[in-house]
Design a protein around this motif. Structure first.
Motif, mmCIF file in Angstrom:
data_model
loop_
_atom_site.group_PDB
_atom_site.id
_atom_site.type_symbol
_atom_site.label_atom_id
_atom_site.label_comp_id
_atom_site.label_asym_id
_atom_site.label_seq_id
_atom_site.Cartn_x
_atom_site.Cartn_y
_atom_site.Cartn_z
ATOM 1 N N GLN A 74 18.295 -7.187 -10.251
ATOM 2 C CA GLN A 74 16.955 -7.791 -10.239
ATOM 3 C C GLN A 74 16.731 -8.653 -11.486
ATOM 4 O OE1 GLN A 74 14.145 -4.597 -9.736
ATOM 5 N NE2 GLN A 74 15.104 -3.925 -7.821
ATOM 6 N N GLU A 77 18.725 -11.861 -11.113
ATOM 7 C CA GLU A 77 18.109 -12.765 -10.130
ATOM 8 C C GLU A 77 16.969 -13.557 -10.750
ATOM 9 O OE1 GLU A 77 16.988 -10.207 -6.884
ATOM 10 O OE2 GLU A 77 18.977 -10.324 -5.956
ATOM 11 N N HIS A 78 16.371 -13.034 -11.783
ATOM 12 C CA HIS A 78 15.263 -13.721 -12.447
ATOM 13 C C HIS A 78 15.713 -14.388 -13.745
ATOM 14 C CE1 HIS A 78 13.021 -11.145 -9.653
ATOM 15 N NE2 HIS A 78 12.112 -12.108 -9.697
#
Length: 96
Positions: A74, A77-78
């Protein structure tokens, strides 16, 4: 053995004392067997409890590994590269 000794032993309660001694001997043997069986059952119970603890710890370890992988994915992904000072214990590193 001397016949007088045998006669003295068998007469005057010798048979009763022999029977009593045999009963005591058998009782001791059965008590020992029962004690050994109890010890074996306690050991099996302790081993089963340890197996349950190991299984629970393995499940917990799997949960934390999967969670950390999810958080790492996560973050990436950012656009955030996860930085950590944590080190994997050598015992948990899989050989190549």
């Amino acid at each position: 053995m001397n016949p007088e000794v045998i006669a003295a032993f068998l007469g005057g309660g010798g048979i009763a004392s022999l029977a009593a001694w045999t009963k005591v001997w058998q009782d001791r043997r059965s008590a020992l067997r029962e004690e050994q069986r109890d010890i074996r059952e306690e050991q099996e119970s302790a081993l089963n409890q340890l197996r349950r603890y190991v299984r629970e710890l393995e499940e917990l370890l799997r949960f934390y590994r999967e969670s950390s992988i999810d958080y790492s994915v996560q973050l990436r992904e950012h656009g955030i590269v996860p930085q950590t000072t944590a080190r994997m214990p050598p015992s948990l590193i899989l050989p190549d």
